[in-house]
Design an enzyme around this catalytic site. Structure first.
Site, PDB file in Angstrom:
ATOM      1  N   GLU A 373       0.882  -1.174   0.000  1.00 42.92           N
ATOM      2  CA  GLU A 373       0.000   0.000   0.000  1.00 42.92           C
ATOM      3  C   GLU A 373       0.920   1.226   0.000  1.00 42.92           C
ATOM      4  OE1 GLU A 373      -2.407   0.500   3.487  1.00 42.92           O
ATOM      5  OE2 GLU A 373      -3.788   1.908   2.538  1.00 42.92           O
ATOM      6  N   HIS A 398      -4.432  -4.887  -0.233  1.00 46.05           N
ATOM      7  CA  HIS A 398      -4.085  -3.874  -1.234  1.00 46.05           C
ATOM      8  C   HIS A 398      -3.199  -4.410  -2.360  1.00 46.05           C
ATOM      9  CE1 HIS A 398      -6.092  -0.646   0.808  1.00 46.05           C
ATOM     10  NE2 HIS A 398      -5.464  -0.960   1.936  1.00 46.05           N
TER      11      HIS A 398
HETATM   12 ZN   LIG Z   1      -6.815  -1.959   5.425  1.00 46.46          ZN
END
Ligand SMILES: [Zn+2]
Ligand SMILES: *[C@@H]1O[C@H](CO)[C@@H](O)[C@H](O)[C@H]1NC(C)=O
Ligand SMILES: *[C@@H]1O[C@H](CO)[C@@H](O)[C@H](O)[C@H]1NC(C)=O
Ligand SMILES: *[C@@H]1O[C@H](CO)[C@@H](O)[C@H](O)[C@H]1NC(C)=O
Ligand SMILES: *[C@@H]1O[C@H](CO)[C@@H](O)[C@H](O)[C@H]1NC(C)=O
Ligand SMILES: *[C@@H]1O[C@H](CO)[C@@H](O)[C@H](O)[C@H]1NC(C)=O
Ligand SMILES: *[C@@H]1O[C@H](CO)[C@@H](O)[C@H](O)[C@H]1NC(C)=O
Length: 524
Positions: A373, A398
């Site tokens: 992320e 992510h």
């Molecule tokens: Zn999260």
């Protein structure tokens, strides 16, 4: 023209399409041959049939590209295609805009309204204290008796419920009892709005101006959590907030949740507190109550999380606690993960000793690590995805940076480690501006294992899963993502869940019935 070449050129579109369905590799080989013929043969205009075959080949490679559609599904697909065309022609195309500005447009979109009705399977990446709307927190939680509020030095707020006047907090104004404050006001709208503004990142103002940088928005994000902490860790609100969250996901046609939870100490009005086991039991009991009232909701499983800012001895304790919780609550504990901003927290590798404990002790504790992320390519944090895979993560939260890591990408594909793609979260937290450019576009194009989720819908002014499905389907899915794509995404959310294969079959069967109803009710 050589015989083999003319033979190849007579390959009809249908034959190629059939080949693609059954044997994609053979189809690729065949197409390469065709291309070679051209390169050597010197035809000046490419054959349109070949062009069509290439287009078909690519379409078959995307998520859901191999899906065989029923007549009704095809009719619904044609409708979706028409709607998407119209939506893309609009001057203000929602996925190209910041979600805060796009939200009201999305709400009026007929595609969004269809996606709301669509059975989306499970939401596999959602956090405990951002799962429900902040409107509910303000209108319900802060209107309960014994609710005190103070304002911090830097204009954030804190709450506490207490039967006695609470002790002052450092760096905060004296406590105000909200009941008394509101009783003195003619109109509480402004107060309520200012409370709401402190509990969510959502704003009516220009988000680019309000949140100039990643550092700034992460700072505000953490302040929001601190602000709502005193509300959601109060036992009665804790229960009702979770119930409200379940209601919002259920209403949005989500049938199952995997919730990342901090399992904090929960307090009562007299200041007494409950331990972690109590908190998990409460989640279990509220889930049971909810599923009893909504038999087509399949339940929630919990991923125990801890903030990545801790040191390695605290992490060791947390991993041990996770193993114990899993032993005591095997039905509902799915595994372990860390929360907090990756860029400023410690990388996974720093915690390698603690994270290897389960394997050393022969305990199977699944991991669901947030990783990638970030847009800081090449940093230590950027290694998190590879390290997550080394540590046998079951999914990756992510994986925004995945496409820049061919080895991590190859490994995750081979092992079926799905990315939990959360488009709105990535946009609000300033990793990508225009959601047509989200890196998951490339993953979707080649059917990489992935699911769509909403991370912190309450924080972003979203609700449930449909807004994120919309951004995926209309935004980075482009015109070529179709009903097969969203059907496959829903199926993925069950296939990549933490359920046993047997449970997955059960949920899939339940989902399939809902899907068939959805299609028959909405196909023209
Ligand atoms: Zn999260
Ligand atoms: C808050 O919600 C709960 C549960 O739905 C309800 O029982 C209660 O009356 C509500 N309280 C307020 C102040 O709105
Ligand atoms: C706000 O104040 C708190 C405590 O005084 C501090 O820890 C925090 O960093 C401050 N936040 C911002 C955004 O200035
Ligand atoms: C309360 O104030 C808001 C604006 O601050 C206004 O929009 C609203 O109409 C007011 N409500 C009443 C009942 O006067
Ligand atoms: C948070 O609350 C304080 C105190 O009411 C207020 O001054 C401030 O504007 C609020 N912040 C936001 C972002 O709404
Ligand atoms: C780790 O953090 C805990 C809690 O903040 C602290 O009590 C402990 O002393 C720290 N341990 C080390 C080795 O720094
Ligand atoms: C990961 O799985 C592999 C193969 O099953 C195993 O050899 C290895 O010990 C595991 N490592 C960790 C850290 O779980």
């Amino acid at each position: 023209m050589s015989p083999v070449k003319s033979q190849l050129l007579t390959l009809s579109r249908e034959t190629m399409a059939g080949l693609l369905q059954q044997r994609p590799h053979a189809a690729v080989a065949c197409l390469l041959l065709l291309l070679l013929c051209y390169l050597t043969g010197g035809l000046s205009i490419p054959d349109p049939r070949q062009r069509e075959a290439l287009i078909q080949l690519e379409a078959s490679m995307q998520t859901g590209g191999q899906m065989v559609l029923t007549d009704a599904e095809q009719r619904l697909d044609a409708l979706l295609f028409k709607m998407k065309r119209e939506e893309m022609a609009m001057a203000d195309f929602p996925p190209a805009m910041h979600f805060f500005k796009a939200r009201s447009l999305i709400r009026t979109s007929p595609i969004f309204q269809l996606l709301q009705k669509m059975p989306k399977g499970g939401a596999l990446h959602v956090h405990d204290f951002a799962m429900a709307s902040v409107e509910w927190l303000v209108k319900n939680a802060t209107y309960r008796p014994h609710c005190y509020m103070c304002v911090t030095d830097n204009q954030s707020i804190r709450f506490i419920f207490s039967s006695r006047w609470p002790k002052a907090l450092p760096h905060c104004s004296p406590w105000t009892l909200l009941e008394t404050l509101r009783a003195k006001m003619v109109n509480t709208t402004e107060l309520d709005n200012s409370i709401m503004g402190n509990l969510t990142l959502f704003t009516d103002q220009d988000p680019e101006t309000v949140y100039p940088s990643q550092d700034f928005i992460w700072g505000r994000f953490e302040q929001c959590f601190l602000a709502l902490w005193g509300l959601v860790t109060y036992a009665p609100v804790f229960r009702d907030y979770y119930y409200q969250g379940l209601t919002e996901f259920y209403t949005d046609n989500v049938m199952y949740l995997e919730l990342r939870v901090l399992l904090p100490e929960i307090y009562e009005l007299d200041g007494s507190t409950h331990d972690t086991a109590w908190t998990l039991k409460t989640y279990r009991d509220v889930t049971r109550q909810f599923t009893a009232e909504h038999p087509d909701f399949y339940g929630t499983r919990f991923i125990f999380t801890i903030h990545r800012g801790v040191n390695s001895s605290v992490m060791t304790g947390a991993v041990e606690q996770a193993m114990k919780l899993q032993k005591d609550f095997p039905d509902i504990i799915a595994g372990f993960d860390m929360v907090g901003r990756e860029d400023s927290g410690r990388p996974l590798w720093y915690f390698r000793d603690a994270l290897s404990l389960p394997v050393e002790r022969g305990v199977a504790l699944p991991f669901f690590f947030h990783a990638g992320e970030t847009d800081l390519e090449g940093t230590e944090v950027d290694q998190n995805m590879l390290d997550a895979l080394l540590l046998n993560t079951s999914r990756i939260g992510h994986g925004f940076a995945l496409v820049r890591h061919p080895v991590a990408k190859g490994l995750s594909r081979k092992r079926g480690v799905a990315m939990e793609v959360c488009p709105i979260s990535n946009q609000v937290m300033k990793l990508v501006k225009d959601l047509r450019n989200h890196p998951a576009a490339a993953l979707l194009a080649e059917n990489h294992p992935l699911v769509i989720s909403s991370d912190d819908p309450g924080m972003f002014g979203a609700s449930g899963l449909s807004y994120d499905f919309y951004e995926a389907f209309v935004g980075f899915g482009g015109i070529k993502s179709n009903i097969g794509t969203i059907k496959q995404l829903a199926i993925n959310s069950i296939r990549y869940s933490s359920f046993t294969p047997k449970q997955q079959e059960e949920v899939l069967a339940l989902w399939q019935r809902k899907w068939d109803t959805f299609v028959s009710e909405n196909a023209p």
